[in-house]
Motif scaffolding. Structure first.
Motif, mmCIF file in Angstrom:
data_model
loop_
_atom_site.group_PDB
_atom_site.id
_atom_site.type_symbol
_atom_site.label_atom_id
_atom_site.label_comp_id
_atom_site.label_asym_id
_atom_site.label_seq_id
_atom_site.Cartn_x
_atom_site.Cartn_y
_atom_site.Cartn_z
ATOM 1 N N SER A 1 0.768 -1.267 0.057
ATOM 2 C CA SER A 1 0.152 -0.397 -0.002
ATOM 3 C C SER A 1 0.929 1.206 0.282
ATOM 4 N N PRO A 2 -0.040 1.725 -0.593
ATOM 5 C CA PRO A 2 1.507 3.403 -0.498
ATOM 6 C C PRO A 2 1.559 3.908 0.903
ATOM 7 N N ALA A 3 1.183 3.827 1.557
ATOM 8 C CA ALA A 3 1.082 4.644 2.381
ATOM 9 C C ALA A 3 1.289 3.371 3.523
ATOM 10 N N PRO A 4 2.003 3.698 5.731
ATOM 11 C CA PRO A 4 2.857 4.040 5.169
ATOM 12 C C PRO A 4 3.798 4.855 4.995
ATOM 13 N N ILE A 5 4.483 6.014 4.420
ATOM 14 C CA ILE A 5 5.697 5.802 3.986
ATOM 15 C C ILE A 5 6.616 6.517 4.518
ATOM 16 N N SER B 1 1.111 9.429 6.044
ATOM 17 C CA SER B 1 0.572 7.871 7.371
ATOM 18 C C SER B 1 -0.963 7.455 6.301
ATOM 19 N N TYR B 2 -1.025 6.471 7.071
ATOM 20 C CA TYR B 2 -2.193 5.764 5.843
ATOM 21 C C TYR B 2 -3.730 6.376 6.285
ATOM 22 N N PRO B 3 -4.016 7.117 7.030
ATOM 23 C CA PRO B 3 -5.228 8.079 6.855
ATOM 24 C C PRO B 3 -4.961 9.411 6.325
ATOM 25 N N ILE C 1 -4.538 -2.667 4.473
ATOM 26 C CA ILE C 1 -3.633 -2.090 4.218
ATOM 27 C C ILE C 1 -2.170 -2.904 4.428
ATOM 28 N N GLY C 2 -0.905 -2.721 3.650
ATOM 29 C CA GLY C 2 0.207 -3.402 3.450
ATOM 30 C C GLY C 2 0.933 -4.358 4.201
ATOM 31 N N ILE D 1 0.788 1.282 13.799
ATOM 32 C CA ILE D 1 0.029 1.693 12.596
ATOM 33 C C ILE D 1 -1.303 0.698 12.249
ATOM 34 N N LEU D 2 -0.716 0.133 12.428
ATOM 35 C CA LEU D 2 -1.856 -1.446 11.611
ATOM 36 C C LEU D 2 -3.043 -0.609 12.819
ATOM 37 N N ALA D 3 -3.135 -0.099 13.700
ATOM 38 C CA ALA D 3 -4.566 0.118 14.695
ATOM 39 C C ALA D 3 -5.533 1.605 13.909
ATOM 40 N N GLU D 4 -3.943 2.760 13.477
ATOM 41 C CA GLU D 4 -4.451 3.734 13.258
ATOM 42 C C GLU D 4 -5.579 3.723 11.437
ATOM 43 N N ALA D 5 -4.431 2.974 11.296
ATOM 44 C CA ALA D 5 -5.212 2.838 9.767
ATOM 45 C C ALA D 5 -6.197 1.776 9.837
ATOM 46 N N MET D 6 -6.486 0.364 10.636
ATOM 47 C CA MET D 6 -8.418 0.746 10.881
ATOM 48 C C MET D 6 -9.067 1.467 11.282
ATOM 49 N N GLU D 7 -8.550 2.063 12.186
ATOM 50 C CA GLU D 7 -9.757 3.273 12.667
ATOM 51 C C GLU D 7 -9.577 4.536 11.409
ATOM 52 N N ALA D 8 -8.948 4.923 10.535
ATOM 53 C CA ALA D 8 -9.049 5.521 9.259
ATOM 54 C C ALA D 8 -9.654 4.888 8.430
ATOM 55 N N GLY D 9 -10.210 3.592 8.358
ATOM 56 C CA GLY D 9 -11.091 2.788 7.254
ATOM 57 C C GLY D 9 -10.963 1.743 6.419
#
Length: 532
Positions: free
Chosen positions: A101-105, A128-130, A149-150, A177-185
């Motif tokens: 995935s292009p984020a997080p980078i 960030s992923y969000p 998220i990758g 990082i993964l939790a933040e991504a899941m919370e973002a959608g």
């Protein structure tokens, strides 16, 4: 009398559940299916006065197809038209597959992503992923998109391209990082266990991360650690992750890419069935072609990628590392056959004559052994090169297609037949996956029936990824719909001549808005970011 937005009358409705098709009409209001008629059409038509009436003409009306495995992550930012998918009847894509995935980078991988964006005159303006999801959400789109998220992206962020187990501190950071991504959608978490640095991850690491995704109701999708003769152990690893993390597991593009081991899918599907009897929710998907497509650098051994692009490029130049890489290629790729690897994309325009050439032809042109030609092209392209590998057999593909565990996913991207997304010799799956299933394997070969095929493309996929408001023709759900001619639908893209849209798609609606009719896009952009 009911005043409505859209009425589609006298169509052959295949509702996405797998149930038998029936002749019917339906009404759409405020982007949703409001009512469906199976019986008294005249009375139904009298009672529903629509601003727009479409004569179904006996064509098949199905839920819009859901492409559950795509790599359109950047393509949606480059162009929200999603033309090559829309022309197939696709109304939703799932991106972020294969651990990528292009984020997080952060620092690792940044230069490669910046170079890719620069080809399209774009800058990397997220980290960030969000932030990436926000960009995706704000982009006008013809179709819907949901994102995984990758694992590879997470690993790059916390440990770069280091080939080692993560420390406890790094595991905690990866979880955050993964939790933040899941919370973002994000709808789940993907791994790509043949691609560094995802391939450097241990089973224990993947279990710990999958537990986080599970706590948010997400799914774990995986490009298996091996798709050759060790595929059985790779499938068992995926199932063990599901068992320990208590998360649904989805095996991406289930296939065998080693001729010596064709036929293994029958056994792995039974392993998956056994796991399901144990209570582990495992499924898979496929695309209906006998060739893979990925980066050309994926042919190199895992250890050569350690440290990232700059170190890999140095290893290609000289010394013991180069010799070991050549030895590896002259074993692994030579057994596969240099003629079975085709160069599909060489960004930058330096070698357009080699797009569509095999590695055998490249070696002959440069008058050097194929392995050395491969390293030269990778070095001169700074690893930016794509490939198509002819590696699978028809019997395996049909075995997976007919399994009750499988769904359809293109493993492709949203491209176009002209403009900035019409480059190289991309895999025909980008243009023809869904019509090919319906034309070749339903109509011509009779391998599965129409209702089963549609179920694998719609209702089953929607349920798998938690899209509870679409994927079926049912009152109250989003009016993502496709009308097609079952006697005409077929793919037209070929490996050496891929830029052709399929035949047979009559009209496509997203949330009740007509976005494609008779091959022409409308100006409407009703697509949304679908969040967990």
């Amino acid at each position: 009398m009911n005043q409505i937005d859209l009425l589609i009358k006298d169509a052959k409705i295949v509702d996405g559940t797998g149930a038998t098709a029936y002749k019917g009409s339906l009404v759409v209001n405020d982007g949703k299916i409001e009512n469906i008629s199976r019986g008294d059409h005249e009375k139904f038509l009298e009672e529903n006065q629509a601003e727009k009436i479409v004569d179904g003409g006996g064509y098949v009306l199905a839920p819009g197809f859901i492409d559950i495995h795509t790599h359109s992550d950047l393509n949606f930012l480059i162009s929200g038209l999603a033309e090559s998918k829309l022309q197939q009847g696709v109304t939703t894509e799932v991106i972020g597959n294969c651990g990528s995935s292009p984020a997080p980078i952060r620092e690792a991988g940044r230069s490669m992503l910046e170079d890719e964006l620069a080809d399209y005159g774009m800058e990397l303006d997220w980290s960030s992923y969000p932030e990436f999801l926000e960009r995706l959400s704000n982009k006008e789109k013809t179709i819907n998109v949901a994102s995984l998220i990758g694992h590879g992206a997470i690993r790059k962020a916390v440990a770069g391209y280091d080939d080692r187990a993560l420390t406890s501190v790094e595991i905690d950071e990866a979880k955050d990082i993964l939790a933040e991504a899941m919370e973002a959608g994000a709808v789940g978490f993907s791994s790509g266990l043949i691609y560094p640095p995802s391939s450097y991850g241990t089973t224990e690491e993947l279990i710990e991360l999958a537990k986080v995704a599970a706590s948010y109701g997400g799914i774990y999708t995986t490009h298996l650690r091996d798709e050759g003769c060790d595929m059985v152990s790779a499938v068992k690893e995926a199932i063990e992750i599901g068992r320990q993390a208590r998360i649904p597991v989805h095996i991406s593009h289930h296939k065998v890419v080693d001729k010596e081991c064709w036929g293994l899918v029958s056994g792995t599907l039974e392993i998956m069935e056994s796991a399901r009897r144990e209570g582990i929710d495992v499924t898979c998907e496929l695309y209906p072609y006998l060739a893979t497509s990925t980066s050309l650098s994926s042919l190199l051994p895992d250890w050569a990628h350690e440290g990232g692009r700059d170190k890999l490029l140095k290893r290609l130049e000289s010394g013991d590392d180069r010799k070991q890489i050549l030895d590896f290629l002259n074993d692994k790729v030579a057994r596969r056959g240099w003629k079975n690897v085709m160069i599909s994309d060489l960004p930058g325009g330096r070698y357009p004559e080699f797009e569509g050439a095999t590695l055998k032809e490249l070696g002959e042109s440069w008058q050097m052994p194929e392995a050395e030609a491969l390293l030269r092209i990778l070095k001169e392209q700074e690893l930016r090169a794509g490939m198509i590998g002819f590696a699978m057999c028809e019997n395996d593909m049909e075995t997976v297609l007919t399994s009750r565990l499988s769904m359809i996913g293109s493993d492709g991207s949203s491209l176009a037949i002209e403009g900035k997304l019409a480059k190289g010799k991309p895999h025909p799956r980008n243009f023809g996956t869904f019509p090919r299933v319906l034309g070749k394997y339903v109509r011509e070969k009779g391998l599965i029936d129409l209702e089963t095929a549609i179920h694998k493309m719609t209702g089953k996929s929607a349920a798998r990824f938690g899209f509870n408001d679409r994927g079926l023709i049912k009152p109250g759900l989003k009016a993502d719909l496709v009308l097609f001619d079952e006697d005409e639908i077929i793919d037209r893209a070929e490996f050496i001549d891929p830029f052709h849209y399929p035949d047979g798609i009559k009209e496509v609606w997203v949330a009740g808005s007509s976005v494609l009719k008779d091959g022409k896009l409308s100006k409407k952009r009703p697509g949304k970011l679908l969040k967990n």
